[in-house]
Scaffold this motif. Structure first.
Motif, PDB file in Angstrom:
ATOM      1  N   GLN A  29     -12.169   7.848   2.889  1.00 45.61           N
ATOM      2  CA  GLN A  29     -11.247   7.434   2.395  1.00 45.61           C
ATOM      3  C   GLN A  29     -10.826   6.784   1.325  1.00 45.61           C
ATOM      4  N   ILE A  30     -10.141   6.311   0.572  1.00 44.50           N
ATOM      5  CA  ILE A  30      -9.766   6.515  -0.505  1.00 44.50           C
ATOM      6  C   ILE A  30      -8.214   5.657  -0.115  1.00 44.50           C
ATOM      7  N   ARG A  31      -8.109   4.148  -0.346  1.00 41.72           N
ATOM      8  CA  ARG A  31      -6.427   3.605   0.042  1.00 41.72           C
ATOM      9  C   ARG A  31      -6.045   3.087  -1.324  1.00 41.72           C
ATOM     10  N   PHE A  32      -4.677   3.659  -1.164  1.00 41.36           N
ATOM     11  CA  PHE A  32      -3.906   2.810  -2.520  1.00 41.36           C
ATOM     12  C   PHE A  32      -2.774   2.488  -1.855  1.00 41.36           C
ATOM     13  N   LEU A  33      -1.394   1.663  -3.075  1.00 38.32           N
ATOM     14  CA  LEU A  33      -0.698   0.472  -2.968  1.00 38.32           C
ATOM     15  C   LEU A  33       0.094   1.211  -3.969  1.00 38.32           C
ATOM     16  N   VAL A  34       1.397   1.314  -4.371  1.00 40.79           N
ATOM     17  CA  VAL A  34       2.085   1.421  -5.491  1.00 40.79           C
ATOM     18  C   VAL A  34       3.291   0.430  -5.474  1.00 40.79           C
ATOM     19  N   GLU A  35       3.025  -0.300  -6.415  1.00 36.62           N
ATOM     20  CA  GLU A  35       3.924  -2.130  -6.148  1.00 36.62           C
ATOM     21  C   GLU A  35       5.724  -1.223  -6.276  1.00 36.62           C
ATOM     22  N   ALA A  36       5.622  -1.723  -5.532  1.00 33.55           N
ATOM     23  CA  ALA A  36       7.330  -1.561  -5.610  1.00 33.55           C
ATOM     24  C   ALA A  36       8.180  -1.584  -6.377  1.00 33.55           C
ATOM     25  N   ALA A  37       7.788  -2.746  -8.205  1.00 34.59           N
ATOM     26  CA  ALA A  37       8.703  -2.679  -8.967  1.00 34.59           C
ATOM     27  C   ALA A  37       7.697  -1.256  -9.991  1.00 34.59           C
ATOM     28  N   ALA A  38       7.169  -0.107  -9.395  1.00 32.56           N
ATOM     29  CA  ALA A  38       6.274   0.268  -9.867  1.00 32.56           C
ATOM     30  C   ALA A  38       7.738   1.451  -9.771  1.00 32.56           C
ATOM     31  N   LEU A  39       7.846   1.860  -8.331  1.00 31.87           N
ATOM     32  CA  LEU A  39       9.373   2.796  -8.199  1.00 31.87           C
ATOM     33  C   LEU A  39      10.471   2.014  -8.458  1.00 31.87           C
ATOM     34  N   THR A  40      10.815   1.222  -8.520  1.00 25.90           N
ATOM     35  CA  THR A  40      12.492   1.002  -8.662  1.00 25.90           C
ATOM     36  C   THR A  40      12.430   0.323  -9.564  1.00 25.90           C
ATOM     37  N   LYS A  41      14.200  -0.031 -10.194  1.00 27.34           N
ATOM     38  CA  LYS A  41      14.438  -0.380 -11.430  1.00 27.34           C
ATOM     39  C   LYS A  41      14.329  -2.122 -11.039  1.00 27.34           C
ATOM     40  N   PRO A  42      14.467  -2.781 -12.341  1.00 35.05           N
ATOM     41  CA  PRO A  42      14.236  -4.147 -12.012  1.00 35.05           C
ATOM     42  C   PRO A  42      15.313  -4.726 -11.065  1.00 35.05           C
ATOM     43  N   ASN A  43      16.130  -4.927 -10.697  1.00 36.83           N
ATOM     44  CA  ASN A  43      16.745  -5.352  -9.675  1.00 36.83           C
ATOM     45  C   ASN A  43      16.957  -5.003  -8.213  1.00 36.83           C
ATOM     46  N   ALA A  44      16.244  -4.195  -8.303  1.00 36.79           N
ATOM     47  CA  ALA A  44      15.969  -3.869  -6.463  1.00 36.79           C
ATOM     48  C   ALA A  44      15.178  -4.886  -5.928  1.00 36.79           C
ATOM     49  N   ALA A  45      14.826  -5.004  -6.171  1.00 32.45           N
ATOM     50  CA  ALA A  45      14.006  -6.288  -5.477  1.00 32.45           C
ATOM     51  C   ALA A  45      14.358  -7.280  -4.891  1.00 32.45           C
ATOM     52  N   SER A  46      16.194  -7.460  -5.272  1.00 28.02           N
ATOM     53  CA  SER A  46      17.287  -8.701  -4.992  1.00 28.02           C
ATOM     54  C   SER A  46      17.883  -7.518  -4.081  1.00 28.02           C
ATOM     55  N   CYS A  47      17.730  -6.978  -3.491  1.00 27.15           N
ATOM     56  CA  CYS A  47      18.022  -5.848  -2.026  1.00 27.15           C
ATOM     57  C   CYS A  47      17.626  -5.774  -1.004  1.00 27.15           C
ATOM     58  N   GLY A  48      18.058  -6.007   0.070  1.00 23.59           N
ATOM     59  CA  GLY A  48      17.706  -5.864   1.146  1.00 23.59           C
ATOM     60  C   GLY A  48      15.964  -5.356   1.908  1.00 23.59           C
ATOM     61  N   ALA A  49      15.297  -5.975   2.489  1.00 27.11           N
ATOM     62  CA  ALA A  49      14.271  -5.473   3.231  1.00 27.11           C
ATOM     63  C   ALA A  49      14.641  -3.657   3.873  1.00 27.11           C
ATOM     64  N   ASP A  50      15.323  -3.720   4.038  1.00 32.29           N
ATOM     65  CA  ASP A  50      15.396  -2.253   4.623  1.00 32.29           C
ATOM     66  C   ASP A  50      15.962  -1.450   3.386  1.00 32.29           C
ATOM     67  N   VAL A  51      16.766  -2.017   2.190  1.00 30.66           N
ATOM     68  CA  VAL A  51      17.228  -1.139   1.527  1.00 30.66           C
ATOM     69  C   VAL A  51      15.978  -1.140   0.300  1.00 30.66           C
ATOM     70  N   LEU A  52      15.251  -2.264  -0.078  1.00 25.26           N
ATOM     71  CA  LEU A  52      14.118  -1.923  -0.476  1.00 25.26           C
ATOM     72  C   LEU A  52      12.698  -0.590   0.131  1.00 25.26           C
ATOM     73  N   GLU A  53      12.341  -0.521   1.221  1.00 27.86           N
ATOM     74  CA  GLU A  53      12.047   0.663   1.864  1.00 27.86           C
ATOM     75  C   GLU A  53      12.473   1.676   1.047  1.00 27.86           C
ATOM     76  N   ALA A  54      13.707   1.773   1.687  1.00 23.95           N
ATOM     77  CA  ALA A  54      14.393   3.390   1.513  1.00 23.95           C
ATOM     78  C   ALA A  54      14.103   3.865   0.411  1.00 23.95           C
ATOM     79  N   THR A  55      14.233   2.970  -0.433  1.00 22.45           N
ATOM     80  CA  THR A  55      14.974   2.905  -2.404  1.00 22.45           C
ATOM     81  C   THR A  55      13.045   3.299  -2.494  1.00 22.45           C
ATOM     82  N   CYS A  56      12.043   2.654  -1.792  1.00 21.22           N
ATOM     83  CA  CYS A  56      10.675   3.076  -2.901  1.00 21.22           C
ATOM     84  C   CYS A  56      10.070   4.327  -2.201  1.00 21.22           C
ATOM     85  N   LEU A  57      10.154   4.501  -0.611  1.00 15.40           N
ATOM     86  CA  LEU A  57       9.767   5.454   0.105  1.00 15.40           C
ATOM     87  C   LEU A  57      10.446   7.263  -0.426  1.00 15.40           C
ATOM     88  N   SER A  58      11.485   7.074  -0.994  1.00 13.24           N
ATOM     89  CA  SER A  58      12.771   8.307  -1.768  1.00 13.24           C
ATOM     90  C   SER A  58      11.893   8.339  -3.065  1.00 13.24           C
TER      91      SER A  58
END
Length: 91
Positions: A29-58
């Motif tokens: 088994q090989i584990r991977f992480l994809v940083e949120a910055a690779a999945l979202t626009k630069p200003n997305a990190a300032s969103c709430g945790a729930d919004v960031l999670e939903a945005t990243c998973l989508s």
């Protein structure tokens, strides 16, 4: 063997602000992480945790094929048991 992704599961790691997923090379088994910055626009990190999670998973679901391709490329360069994929890996 080659890296495969038979399990489509993914989850958000709030502490690391990244999406986790796994690949398999035979029985390993090989584990991977994809940083949120690779999945979202630069200003997305300032969103709430729930919004960031939903945005990243989508975004992960939308970009799954590309993410798997980048993961395979990283794995082919140097075989390890875990990787963190950053925005630079997707350029």
């Amino acid at each position: 063997m080659t890296l495969a992704f038979p399990n489509p599961s993914r989850s958000f790691d709030e502490v690391r602000s990244a999406v986790r997923f796994t690949g398999h090379d035979g029985m390993f088994q090989i584990r991977f992480l994809v940083e949120a910055a690779a999945l979202t626009k630069p200003n997305a990190a300032s969103c709430g945790a729930d919004v960031l999670e939903a945005t990243c998973l989508s975004a992960f679901d939308t970009l799954r094929t590309s993410i798997y391709d980048v993961a395979r490329k990283a794995y082919s360069r140097r075989r390890r048991d875990s990787y963190t994929l950053t925005a630079a890996d997707f350029r």
